[in-house]
Design a protein around this motif. Structure first.
Motif, PDB file in Angstrom:
ATOM      1  N   GLY A 193       0.711  -1.293   0.068  1.00  0.00           N
ATOM      2  CA  GLY A 193      -0.180  -0.028  -0.102  1.00  0.00           C
ATOM      3  C   GLY A 193       0.845   1.241   0.030  1.00  0.00           C
ATOM      4  O   GLY A 193       2.098   1.295   0.208  1.00  0.00           O
ATOM      5  N   ALA A 194      -0.066   2.421  -0.010  1.00  0.00           N
ATOM      6  CA  ALA A 194       0.585   3.645  -0.171  1.00  0.00           C
ATOM      7  C   ALA A 194      -0.117   4.868   0.182  1.00  0.00           C
ATOM      8  O   ALA A 194      -1.452   4.628  -0.030  1.00  0.00           O
ATOM      9  CB  ALA A 194       1.291   3.845  -1.617  1.00  0.00           C
ATOM     10  N   ILE A 195       0.479   6.109   0.592  1.00  0.00           N
ATOM     11  CA  ILE A 195      -0.383   7.033   0.706  1.00  0.00           C
ATOM     12  C   ILE A 195       0.143   8.226  -0.092  1.00  0.00           C
ATOM     13  O   ILE A 195       1.231   8.732  -0.154  1.00  0.00           O
ATOM     14  CB  ILE A 195      -0.218   7.676   2.225  1.00  0.00           C
ATOM     15  CG1 ILE A 195      -0.813   6.330   3.255  1.00  0.00           C
ATOM     16  CG2 ILE A 195      -1.059   8.756   2.564  1.00  0.00           C
ATOM     17  CD1 ILE A 195      -0.407   6.498   4.777  1.00  0.00           C
ATOM     18  N   GLU A 196      -0.712   8.936  -0.862  1.00  0.00           N
ATOM     19  CA  GLU A 196      -0.532  10.230  -1.647  1.00  0.00           C
ATOM     20  C   GLU A 196      -0.907  11.296  -0.977  1.00  0.00           C
ATOM     21  O   GLU A 196      -2.319  11.467  -0.671  1.00  0.00           O
ATOM     22  CB  GLU A 196      -0.986  10.137  -2.989  1.00  0.00           C
ATOM     23  CG  GLU A 196      -0.955  11.500  -3.798  1.00  0.00           C
ATOM     24  CD  GLU A 196       0.442  11.652  -4.183  1.00  0.00           C
ATOM     25  OE1 GLU A 196       0.802  12.699  -4.452  1.00  0.00           O
ATOM     26  OE2 GLU A 196       1.452  10.730  -4.073  1.00  0.00           O
ATOM     27  N   GLN A 215       0.286   8.280 -10.257  1.00  0.00           N
ATOM     28  CA  GLN A 215       0.197   8.504  -8.704  1.00  0.00           C
ATOM     29  C   GLN A 215      -1.040   7.995  -8.150  1.00  0.00           C
ATOM     30  O   GLN A 215      -0.833   7.558  -7.171  1.00  0.00           O
ATOM     31  CB  GLN A 215       0.043  10.031  -8.636  1.00  0.00           C
ATOM     32  CG  GLN A 215       1.405  11.018  -8.547  1.00  0.00           C
ATOM     33  CD  GLN A 215       1.529  12.555  -7.958  1.00  0.00           C
ATOM     34  OE1 GLN A 215       0.272  12.943  -8.285  1.00  0.00           O
ATOM     35  NE2 GLN A 215       2.064  12.785  -7.303  1.00  0.00           N
ATOM     36  N   LEU A 216      -2.112   7.814  -8.867  1.00  0.00           N
ATOM     37  CA  LEU A 216      -3.299   7.039  -8.377  1.00  0.00           C
ATOM     38  C   LEU A 216      -3.499   5.791  -9.258  1.00  0.00           C
ATOM     39  O   LEU A 216      -4.799   5.480  -9.358  1.00  0.00           O
ATOM     40  CB  LEU A 216      -4.339   8.145  -8.561  1.00  0.00           C
ATOM     41  CG  LEU A 216      -4.217   9.256  -7.757  1.00  0.00           C
ATOM     42  CD1 LEU A 216      -5.374  10.321  -7.897  1.00  0.00           C
ATOM     43  CD2 LEU A 216      -4.050   9.203  -6.221  1.00  0.00           C
ATOM     44  N   LEU A 224      -4.432   2.061  -2.025  1.00  0.00           N
ATOM     45  CA  LEU A 224      -3.701   3.477  -2.237  1.00  0.00           C
ATOM     46  C   LEU A 224      -4.600   4.552  -1.540  1.00  0.00           C
ATOM     47  O   LEU A 224      -5.944   4.204  -1.864  1.00  0.00           O
ATOM     48  CB  LEU A 224      -3.612   3.654  -3.520  1.00  0.00           C
ATOM     49  CG  LEU A 224      -3.033   4.955  -4.054  1.00  0.00           C
ATOM     50  CD1 LEU A 224      -1.716   5.455  -3.458  1.00  0.00           C
ATOM     51  CD2 LEU A 224      -2.975   5.077  -5.655  1.00  0.00           C
ATOM     52  N   TYR A 225      -4.067   5.296  -0.775  1.00  0.00           N
ATOM     53  CA  TYR A 225      -4.812   6.167  -0.033  1.00  0.00           C
ATOM     54  C   TYR A 225      -4.456   7.371  -0.235  1.00  0.00           C
ATOM     55  O   TYR A 225      -3.274   7.819  -0.497  1.00  0.00           O
ATOM     56  CB  TYR A 225      -4.759   5.788   1.631  1.00  0.00           C
ATOM     57  CG  TYR A 225      -5.181   4.586   2.071  1.00  0.00           C
ATOM     58  CD1 TYR A 225      -6.792   4.449   2.279  1.00  0.00           C
ATOM     59  CD2 TYR A 225      -4.539   3.455   2.091  1.00  0.00           C
ATOM     60  CE1 TYR A 225      -7.185   3.358   2.523  1.00  0.00           C
ATOM     61  CE2 TYR A 225      -4.899   2.330   2.297  1.00  0.00           C
ATOM     62  CZ  TYR A 225      -6.120   2.027   2.676  1.00  0.00           C
ATOM     63  OH  TYR A 225      -6.635   1.146   3.277  1.00  0.00           O
ATOM     64  N   VAL A 226      -5.401   8.640  -0.309  1.00  0.00           N
ATOM     65  CA  VAL A 226      -5.125  10.103  -0.431  1.00  0.00           C
ATOM     66  C   VAL A 226      -5.465  10.689   0.947  1.00  0.00           C
ATOM     67  O   VAL A 226      -6.367  10.617   1.360  1.00  0.00           O
ATOM     68  CB  VAL A 226      -5.820  10.518  -1.487  1.00  0.00           C
ATOM     69  CG1 VAL A 226      -5.600  12.237  -1.662  1.00  0.00           C
ATOM     70  CG2 VAL A 226      -5.627   9.913  -2.808  1.00  0.00           C
ATOM     71  N   ALA A 227      -4.303  11.468   1.328  1.00  0.00           N
ATOM     72  CA  ALA A 227      -4.574  12.282   2.610  1.00  0.00           C
ATOM     73  C   ALA A 227      -4.417  13.701   2.271  1.00  0.00           C
ATOM     74  O   ALA A 227      -3.729  14.188   1.555  1.00  0.00           O
ATOM     75  CB  ALA A 227      -3.017  11.941   3.665  1.00  0.00           C
TER      76      ALA A 227
END
Length: 236
Positions: A193-196, A215-216, A224-227
């Motif tokens: 996983g990752a956070i953008e 990026q997404l 994949l999460y967006v903060a």
């Protein structure tokens, strides 16, 4: 500094492959094989441009339109008939681009492959693409070294998320996952996983700008999460 032996190995392979050809495609030879990847030195034909070709077992490679381009080199999908069963990425130098930079980047990618085998096929492809983007950003900023106002706001937002993650994870894990300064595809990359992170200092609706489609792209890494971080400037 990259080991001279690796730079010499790649340079020798490119010299051996040097030659004109009329048909488009790739001329390449294998230079290294790991447990989950193969690295070939090659030339893109008919332009006769230096290239490296990375083959990863069972990886999902984004379409060409989503792959990094520009800053002197291009990434593209490749088809190597003698290497069935692997997904291939080709990284090649564009005409007129500095060959020394390309040699250093190619040796750096080799190090990424060696260090990232434990991350799985898709994670290895993501690591390679992230490093390519980092090199592009490095060349863009060469001779500058000053953050723009937008970059400064973005860095502050990443630090806010970094601090929040420290309440839930050991500091070493958070520090290793923070790849924003290295211009990774996302700002925080965990296995898995990752956070953008998207940050704004503007009032009104939160409008986030996406720098690139990858990026997404959950075909490269997921979940994949967006903060979202909203900053407010005060007198203090």
């Amino acid at each position: 500094m990259f080991p001279r032996s690796e730079l010499d190995q790649l340079a020798a392979a490119w010299r051996a492959l040097d030659g004109e050809a009329e048909q488009a495609g790739w001329r390449s030879i294998r230079v290294e094989q790991g447990s989950s990847y193969v690295l070939r030195a090659g030339r893109r034909l008919p332009e006769n441009l230096e290239a490296i070709l990375v083959g990863v077992n069972g990886a999902r490679v984004p379409p060409d339109i989503q792959l990094p381009k520009g800053r002197g080199f291009t990434v593209a999908r490749a088809d190597i008939p003698d290497e069935a069963g692997r997904s291939w990425l080709a990284l090649y130098r564009e005409a007129g681009a500095d060959q020394g930079f390309f040699e250093m980047m190619a040796a750096d990618i080799l190090g990424v492959l060696r260090d990232g085998e434990s991350s799985g096929a898709d994670g290895l492809v993501a690591a390679v693409l992230a490093r390519v983007i980092a090199w592009q950003e490095f060349m863009r900023r060469a001779g500058d070294g000053v953050l723009s106002p937008d970059e400064e706001i973005g860095l502050f937002g990443e630090l806010c998320v970094f601090r929040a993650l420290l309440h839930h994870l050991p500091s070493r894990i958070v520090a290793d996952a923070w790849v924003g300064p290295l211009e990774g595809l996302q700002d925080f990359a965990f296995p898995p996983g990752a956070i953008e992170v998207k940050t704004t200092a503007a009032g009104g609706p939160f409008i986030a700008r996406i720098g690139s489609l990858e990026q997404l792209d959950t075909s490269v890494i997921r979940p994949l999460y967006v903060a979202a971080v909203r900053l407010v400037q005060t007198s203090s």
